[in-house]
Motif scaffolding. Structure first.
Motif, PDB file in Angstrom:
ATOM      1  N   GLU A   5       0.888  -1.355  -0.028  1.00 34.85           N
ATOM      2  CA  GLU A   5       0.079   0.023  -0.113  1.00 34.85           C
ATOM      3  C   GLU A   5       0.938   1.375   0.090  1.00 34.85           C
ATOM      4  O   GLU A   5       0.392   2.326  -0.383  1.00 34.85           O
ATOM      5  N   LYS A   6       2.099   1.247   0.566  1.00 32.61           N
ATOM      6  CA  LYS A   6       3.095   2.374   0.632  1.00 32.61           C
ATOM      7  C   LYS A   6       3.744   2.602  -0.562  1.00 32.61           C
ATOM      8  O   LYS A   6       3.630   3.756  -1.180  1.00 32.61           O
ATOM      9  N   ILE A   7       4.035   1.535  -1.504  1.00 32.43           N
ATOM     10  CA  ILE A   7       4.935   1.852  -2.693  1.00 32.43           C
ATOM     11  C   ILE A   7       4.139   1.559  -4.079  1.00 32.43           C
ATOM     12  O   ILE A   7       4.703   1.917  -4.962  1.00 32.43           O
ATOM     13  N   PHE A   8       2.998   1.050  -3.943  1.00 31.79           N
ATOM     14  CA  PHE A   8       2.086   0.655  -5.123  1.00 31.79           C
ATOM     15  C   PHE A   8       0.767   1.614  -5.224  1.00 31.79           C
ATOM     16  O   PHE A   8       0.221   1.792  -4.259  1.00 31.79           O
ATOM     17  N   SER A   9       0.681   1.848  -6.663  1.00 25.28           N
ATOM     18  CA  SER A   9      -0.820   2.485  -6.693  1.00 25.28           C
ATOM     19  C   SER A   9      -1.557   1.354  -6.834  1.00 25.28           C
ATOM     20  O   SER A   9      -1.333   0.246  -6.832  1.00 25.28           O
ATOM     21  N   GLN A  10      -2.970   1.560  -6.745  1.00 22.96           N
ATOM     22  CA  GLN A  10      -4.136   0.516  -6.778  1.00 22.96           C
ATOM     23  C   GLN A  10      -4.159  -0.093  -8.249  1.00 22.96           C
ATOM     24  O   GLN A  10      -4.273  -1.253  -8.418  1.00 22.96           O
ATOM     25  N   GLU A  11      -3.620   0.458  -9.270  1.00 23.40           N
ATOM     26  CA  GLU A  11      -3.536   0.030 -10.774  1.00 23.40           C
ATOM     27  C   GLU A  11      -2.297  -0.957 -10.474  1.00 23.40           C
ATOM     28  O   GLU A  11      -2.571  -2.078 -11.230  1.00 23.40           O
ATOM     29  N   GLU A  12      -1.020  -0.772  -9.928  1.00 22.41           N
ATOM     30  CA  GLU A  12      -0.136  -1.566  -9.800  1.00 22.41           C
ATOM     31  C   GLU A  12      -0.506  -2.934  -8.940  1.00 22.41           C
ATOM     32  O   GLU A  12      -0.260  -3.857  -9.258  1.00 22.41           O
ATOM     33  N   ILE A  13      -1.239  -2.620  -7.766  1.00 26.28           N
ATOM     34  CA  ILE A  13      -1.789  -3.752  -6.920  1.00 26.28           C
ATOM     35  C   ILE A  13      -2.701  -4.697  -7.792  1.00 26.28           C
ATOM     36  O   ILE A  13      -2.694  -5.958  -7.870  1.00 26.28           O
ATOM     37  N   ASN A  14      -3.607  -3.999  -8.770  1.00 29.43           N
ATOM     38  CA  ASN A  14      -4.351  -4.901  -9.598  1.00 29.43           C
ATOM     39  C   ASN A  14      -3.468  -5.622 -10.533  1.00 29.43           C
ATOM     40  O   ASN A  14      -4.002  -6.861 -10.812  1.00 29.43           O
ATOM     41  N   LEU A  15      -2.349  -5.074 -11.201  1.00 28.70           N
ATOM     42  CA  LEU A  15      -1.719  -5.740 -12.046  1.00 28.70           C
ATOM     43  C   LEU A  15      -0.974  -7.232 -11.324  1.00 28.70           C
ATOM     44  O   LEU A  15      -0.830  -8.234 -11.802  1.00 28.70           O
ATOM     45  N   ILE A  16      -0.483  -7.069 -10.138  1.00 26.81           N
ATOM     46  CA  ILE A  16      -0.089  -8.018  -9.065  1.00 26.81           C
ATOM     47  C   ILE A  16      -0.920  -9.171  -8.993  1.00 26.81           C
ATOM     48  O   ILE A  16      -0.669 -10.278  -9.397  1.00 26.81           O
TER      49      ILE A  16
END
Length: 147
Positions: free
Chosen positions: A118-129
Motif C-alpha cells: 500500500e505504501k509503494i504501489f498504486s491501486q493499478e499496480e496492485i491490480n496488476l499483481i
C-alpha cells in the motif's frame, strides 16, 4: 524469444528469492527458526508425515530433521504417533499450539506485505499483481508433466 525468456526467468528467480528473504526477516520476533516454521507449515499442509518425508521435502538430512522435530516436540508444537499398520513407523503431526504459531507467523508476514504494498504501489499496480498471481501459481504448481 529464448533469450528474452531466459532474461525474464533470471529476473523472476532473483526477485522471488529477494522477496522470500524479506518475508523471512519479518519473523525476527519468532522463537522458531525458518526451518522449524517450514516444518510446521508442511505438517499443516499435509496433516501427518514421516520424518523421512519431511527430510525429503525440506532437502535436509535425517539427522537435521530429527533435531527440528525434537525441538518442535519439546515446544509442544508437534506430536508423534505410531502408524496403525506398521508400528515401526512414527508419524509427526502439528498440534493446536503449532498451528497457532504458523498462523501468527503468516499474519506478521502478510501485514508487512500489505503495508509495504500500500505504501509503494498504486491501486493499478496492485491490480496488476493480482492479475499476475494465477500465472505465478501455475508456475509454482507445474510438476513437469502438464503442458
Amino acid at each position: 524469444m529464448a533469450k528474452q525468456t531466459q532474461d525474464i526467468a533470471a529476473k523472476l528467480r532473483s526477485t522471488v528469492t529477494r522477496l522470500t528473504r524479506q518475508l523471512r526477516k519479518q519473523n525476527v520476533s519468532s522463537e522458531f527458526s525458518n526451518a522449524e516454521l517450514l516444518t510446521m507449515s508442511l505438517l499443516e499442509q499435509h496433516g501427518k508425515l514421516l520424518s523421512t518425508e519431511l527430510a525429503e521435502m525440506e532437502r535436509v538430512s535425517k539427522q537435521a530433521i530429527s533435531q527440528i522435530i525434537n525441538r518442535l516436540f519439546e515446544a509442544n508444537c508437534v506430536e508423534r504417533f505410531p502408524d496403525e499398520a506398521d508400528k515401526r513407523k512414527t508419524y509427526i503431526s502439528l498440534t493446536k499450539l503449532g498451528e497457532k504459531h504458523i498462523i501468527a507467523s503468516r499474519k506478521i508476514k502478510e501485514e508487512w506485505l500489505v503495508q509495504t504494498m500500500e505504501k509503494i504501489f498504486s491501486q493499478e499496480e496492485i491490480n496488476l499483481i493480482q492479475a499476475f498471481l494465477p500465472l505465478l501459481t501455475r508456475l509454482v504448481e507445474y510438476n513437469g508433466t502438464r503442458v
